[in-house]
Design an enzyme around this catalytic site. Sequence first.
Site, PDB file in Angstrom:
ATOM      1  N   GLY A  14     -48.017 -51.508  21.204  1.00 51.47           N
ATOM      2  CA  GLY A  14     -49.149 -51.250  22.101  1.00 51.47           C
ATOM      3  C   GLY A  14     -50.282 -50.441  21.496  1.00 51.47           C
ATOM      4  O   GLY A  14     -51.176 -50.018  22.222  1.00 51.47           O
ATOM      5  N   SER A  20     -55.679 -45.688  22.267  1.00 47.87           N
ATOM      6  CA  SER A  20     -54.454 -46.179  22.908  1.00 47.87           C
ATOM      7  C   SER A  20     -53.456 -45.044  23.104  1.00 47.87           C
ATOM      8  O   SER A  20     -53.268 -44.211  22.200  1.00 47.87           O
ATOM      9  CB  SER A  20     -53.775 -47.235  22.027  1.00 47.87           C
ATOM     10  OG  SER A  20     -54.582 -48.370  21.874  1.00 47.87           O
ATOM     11  N   ASP A  65     -46.900 -60.653  19.934  1.00 45.94           N
ATOM     12  CA  ASP A  65     -47.432 -60.901  21.274  1.00 45.94           C
ATOM     13  C   ASP A  65     -46.206 -61.009  22.184  1.00 45.94           C
ATOM     14  O   ASP A  65     -45.387 -61.922  22.024  1.00 45.94           O
ATOM     15  CB  ASP A  65     -48.240 -62.206  21.268  1.00 45.94           C
ATOM     16  CG  ASP A  65     -48.851 -62.504  22.631  1.00 45.94           C
ATOM     17  OD1 ASP A  65     -48.235 -62.145  23.662  1.00 45.94           O
ATOM     18  OD2 ASP A  65     -49.937 -63.101  22.663  1.00 45.94           O
ATOM     19  N   VAL A  66     -46.074 -60.073  23.119  1.00 43.28           N
ATOM     20  CA  VAL A  66     -44.836 -60.004  23.918  1.00 43.28           C
ATOM     21  C   VAL A  66     -44.696 -61.147  24.932  1.00 43.28           C
ATOM     22  O   VAL A  66     -43.661 -61.287  25.551  1.00 43.28           O
ATOM     23  CB  VAL A  66     -44.694 -58.650  24.663  1.00 43.28           C
ATOM     24  CG1 VAL A  66     -44.486 -57.516  23.689  1.00 43.28           C
ATOM     25  CG2 VAL A  66     -45.890 -58.392  25.573  1.00 43.28           C
ATOM     26  N   ALA A  96     -54.029 -57.453  32.775  1.00 48.23           N
ATOM     27  CA  ALA A  96     -54.351 -58.249  33.960  1.00 48.23           C
ATOM     28  C   ALA A  96     -55.760 -58.772  33.791  1.00 48.23           C
ATOM     29  O   ALA A  96     -56.571 -58.179  33.068  1.00 48.23           O
ATOM     30  CB  ALA A  96     -54.261 -57.390  35.229  1.00 48.23           C
ATOM     31  N   TYR A 156     -56.767 -51.063  41.436  1.00 47.31           N
ATOM     32  CA  TYR A 156     -55.622 -51.212  40.516  1.00 47.31           C
ATOM     33  C   TYR A 156     -54.845 -52.491  40.865  1.00 47.31           C
ATOM     34  O   TYR A 156     -54.276 -53.143  39.990  1.00 47.31           O
ATOM     35  CB  TYR A 156     -54.738 -49.968  40.572  1.00 47.31           C
ATOM     36  CG  TYR A 156     -53.882 -49.797  39.333  1.00 47.31           C
ATOM     37  CD1 TYR A 156     -54.463 -49.633  38.068  1.00 47.31           C
ATOM     38  CD2 TYR A 156     -52.487 -49.813  39.416  1.00 47.31           C
ATOM     39  CE1 TYR A 156     -53.673 -49.484  36.939  1.00 47.31           C
ATOM     40  CE2 TYR A 156     -51.700 -49.658  38.288  1.00 47.31           C
ATOM     41  CZ  TYR A 156     -52.295 -49.496  37.059  1.00 47.31           C
ATOM     42  OH  TYR A 156     -51.526 -49.350  35.929  1.00 47.31           O
ATOM     43  N   LYS A 163     -46.671 -52.714  37.944  1.00 40.52           N
ATOM     44  CA  LYS A 163     -46.040 -51.434  37.579  1.00 40.52           C
ATOM     45  C   LYS A 163     -44.833 -51.144  38.461  1.00 40.52           C
ATOM     46  O   LYS A 163     -43.852 -50.529  38.008  1.00 40.52           O
ATOM     47  CB  LYS A 163     -47.052 -50.285  37.673  1.00 40.52           C
ATOM     48  CG  LYS A 163     -48.148 -50.316  36.615  1.00 40.52           C
ATOM     49  CD  LYS A 163     -47.620 -50.265  35.195  1.00 40.52           C
ATOM     50  CE  LYS A 163     -48.720 -50.016  34.181  1.00 40.52           C
ATOM     51  NZ  LYS A 163     -48.266 -50.282  32.795  1.00 40.52           N
ATOM     52  N   ILE A 192     -56.391 -42.070  32.079  1.00 44.97           N
ATOM     53  CA  ILE A 192     -56.952 -41.655  30.780  1.00 44.97           C
ATOM     54  C   ILE A 192     -57.882 -42.767  30.304  1.00 44.97           C
ATOM     55  O   ILE A 192     -57.542 -43.958  30.413  1.00 44.97           O
ATOM     56  CB  ILE A 192     -55.799 -41.445  29.755  1.00 44.97           C
ATOM     57  CG1 ILE A 192     -54.917 -40.265  30.178  1.00 44.97           C
ATOM     58  CG2 ILE A 192     -56.362 -41.224  28.346  1.00 44.97           C
ATOM     59  CD1 ILE A 192     -53.620 -40.128  29.405  1.00 44.97           C
ATOM     60  N   THR A 194     -59.067 -45.352  28.257  1.00 48.08           N
ATOM     61  CA  THR A 194     -58.666 -46.195  27.118  1.00 48.08           C
ATOM     62  C   THR A 194     -59.316 -47.563  27.337  1.00 48.08           C
ATOM     63  O   THR A 194     -59.916 -47.801  28.395  1.00 48.08           O
ATOM     64  CB  THR A 194     -57.133 -46.390  27.092  1.00 48.08           C
ATOM     65  OG1 THR A 194     -56.752 -47.059  28.315  1.00 48.08           O
ATOM     66  CG2 THR A 194     -56.372 -45.082  26.977  1.00 48.08           C
TER      67      THR A 194
HETATM   68  P1  NAD Z   1     -54.668 -49.897  25.509  1.00 49.62           P
HETATM   69  O1  NAD Z   1     -55.618 -51.004  25.864  1.00 49.62           O
HETATM   70  O2  NAD Z   1     -55.007 -49.064  24.362  1.00 49.62           O
HETATM   71  O3  NAD Z   1     -53.195 -50.472  25.320  1.00 49.62           O
HETATM   72  C1  NAD Z   1     -52.729 -51.633  25.955  1.00 49.62           C
HETATM   73  C2  NAD Z   1     -52.006 -52.408  24.895  1.00 49.62           C
HETATM   74  O4  NAD Z   1     -51.379 -53.569  25.457  1.00 49.62           O
HETATM   75  C3  NAD Z   1     -52.950 -52.910  23.797  1.00 49.62           C
HETATM   76  O5  NAD Z   1     -52.466 -52.486  22.543  1.00 49.62           O
HETATM   77  C4  NAD Z   1     -52.839 -54.416  23.912  1.00 49.62           C
HETATM   78  O6  NAD Z   1     -52.983 -55.092  22.679  1.00 49.62           O
HETATM   79  C5  NAD Z   1     -51.431 -54.547  24.449  1.00 49.62           C
HETATM   80  N1  NAD Z   1     -51.151 -55.879  24.969  1.00 49.62           N
HETATM   81  C6  NAD Z   1     -51.723 -56.523  26.014  1.00 49.62           C
HETATM   82  N2  NAD Z   1     -51.206 -57.759  26.123  1.00 49.62           N
HETATM   83  C7  NAD Z   1     -50.282 -57.891  25.125  1.00 49.62           C
HETATM   84  C8  NAD Z   1     -49.427 -58.925  24.701  1.00 49.62           C
HETATM   85  N3  NAD Z   1     -49.393 -60.134  25.310  1.00 49.62           N
HETATM   86  N4  NAD Z   1     -48.594 -58.715  23.642  1.00 49.62           N
HETATM   87  C9  NAD Z   1     -48.612 -57.532  22.994  1.00 49.62           C
HETATM   88  N5  NAD Z   1     -49.406 -56.506  23.344  1.00 49.62           N
HETATM   89  C10 NAD Z   1     -50.236 -56.694  24.385  1.00 49.62           C
HETATM   90  O7  NAD Z   1     -54.573 -49.041  26.860  1.00 49.62           O
HETATM   91  P2  NAD Z   1     -53.558 -47.860  27.261  1.00 49.62           P
HETATM   92  O8  NAD Z   1     -54.215 -47.195  28.409  1.00 49.62           O
HETATM   93  O9  NAD Z   1     -53.144 -47.105  26.073  1.00 49.62           O
HETATM   94  O10 NAD Z   1     -52.322 -48.662  27.860  1.00 49.62           O
HETATM   95  C11 NAD Z   1     -50.982 -48.487  27.394  1.00 49.62           C
HETATM   96  C12 NAD Z   1     -50.026 -48.447  28.569  1.00 49.62           C
HETATM   97  O11 NAD Z   1     -50.252 -47.240  29.297  1.00 49.62           O
HETATM   98  C13 NAD Z   1     -50.194 -49.591  29.556  1.00 49.62           C
HETATM   99  O12 NAD Z   1     -48.926 -49.977  30.039  1.00 49.62           O
HETATM  100  C14 NAD Z   1     -50.980 -48.923  30.674  1.00 49.62           C
HETATM  101  O13 NAD Z   1     -50.823 -49.571  31.908  1.00 49.62           O
HETATM  102  C15 NAD Z   1     -50.320 -47.560  30.659  1.00 49.62           C
HETATM  103  N6  NAD Z   1     -51.042 -46.505  31.374  1.00 49.62           N
HETATM  104  C16 NAD Z   1     -52.337 -46.245  31.077  1.00 49.62           C
HETATM  105  C17 NAD Z   1     -53.000 -45.267  31.800  1.00 49.62           C
HETATM  106  C18 NAD Z   1     -54.454 -44.982  31.532  1.00 49.62           C
HETATM  107  O14 NAD Z   1     -55.110 -44.409  32.434  1.00 49.62           O
HETATM  108  N7  NAD Z   1     -54.988 -45.306  30.387  1.00 49.62           N
HETATM  109  C19 NAD Z   1     -52.336 -44.528  32.792  1.00 49.62           C
HETATM  110  C20 NAD Z   1     -51.002 -44.811  33.055  1.00 49.62           C
HETATM  111  C21 NAD Z   1     -50.366 -45.818  32.335  1.00 49.62           C
END
Ligand code: NAD
Length: 256
Positions: A14, A20, A65-66, A96, A156, A163, A192, A194
């Site tokens: 990720g 990130s 790619d998951v 999404a 959201y 989630k 956060i 991102t």
């Molecule tokens: P980010 O965009 O940096 O990370 C999301 C990652 O998901 C990216 O690296 C992207 O390449 C990857 N991804 C998406 N589809 C994919 C696929 N098919 N195969 C492989 N990788 C894939 O954003 P982030 O905020 O760091 O998000 C990371 C996690 O944290 C997510 O689950 C997000 O929901 C969660 N999160 C984020 C926040 C926030 O406010 N930023 C808060 C709570 C939870």
Amino acid sequence: MSNLLEGKSALILGVANKWSLAYAIAEAFRREGACLYLTYQGDRQRETVETIGAELGASRVMACDVSKDHELEALTQTLRSAPGRIDAVVHSIAFANREDLARPFLETSRAGYQLANDVSAYSLVAVARACAPLMTAGGSITTLSYLGSVRVVQNYNVMGVAKAALEAAMRYLASDLGPRNIRVNAISAGPIKTASARGIKDFSSILDYVAQRAPLRRNTDPAEVADAAVFLASDLGRGVTGNVIYVDAGFQIMGV
Ligand code: NAD
């Protein structure tokens, strides 16, 4: 800190860029002495993540790619050859369609619902199944969640439903994998800024709202999320499984 992850191999999925959450987690894992294995989603991210991997001294940077089973199988094969054993896995992945994070939830299409749930929730099951055979000494799988799983958060929408599925999947996986001493937990992070967060309409108003009302009267720092991930991956977290740990400046406790 003091080498809490010394001798452990950690797979982190990720990292897209330096904003990130997975990047902050990789940095903290490195600080604590873990050997890092990073993945990137596709060719568009390859160069950036390879540069980040080099900077963090990652042992390997791999494509995954998951949503593609064959890429997960290839990942398992690569990791089986080296390092052979994985001790910690971090799943920090969600996606999404942008329009589903801007219009009423009622308008969510079947395809949009399936996409969000496949990439953001089912992928934890797929990643756990791919990695568990490599976790021969037990270990920890950690995913990232958000309050939108249990409360309605503006825009959201389908990601909140994904989630909720992710957190339920985490509990079932914790039950299945516990006998192998593999712990599975979620960190529910506060909002956060991102790349993914920017896809949520009016995200900055969520940040302002939280900063005004959270008990700590501020937003969450990625490093705080990363330190909780270190705890879960380390032996300090050895008794913790099936949990959602909130790292959100306390926002989730607040009512009116
Ligand atoms: P980010 O965009 O940096 O990370 C999301 C990652 O998901 C990216 O690296 C992207 O390449 C990857 N991804 C998406 N589809 C994919 C696929 N098919 N195969 C492989 N990788 C894939 O954003 P982030 O905020 O760091 O998000 C990371 C996690 O944290 C997510 O689950 C997000 O929901 C969660 N999160 C984020 C926040 C926030 O406010 N930023 C808060 C709570 C939870």
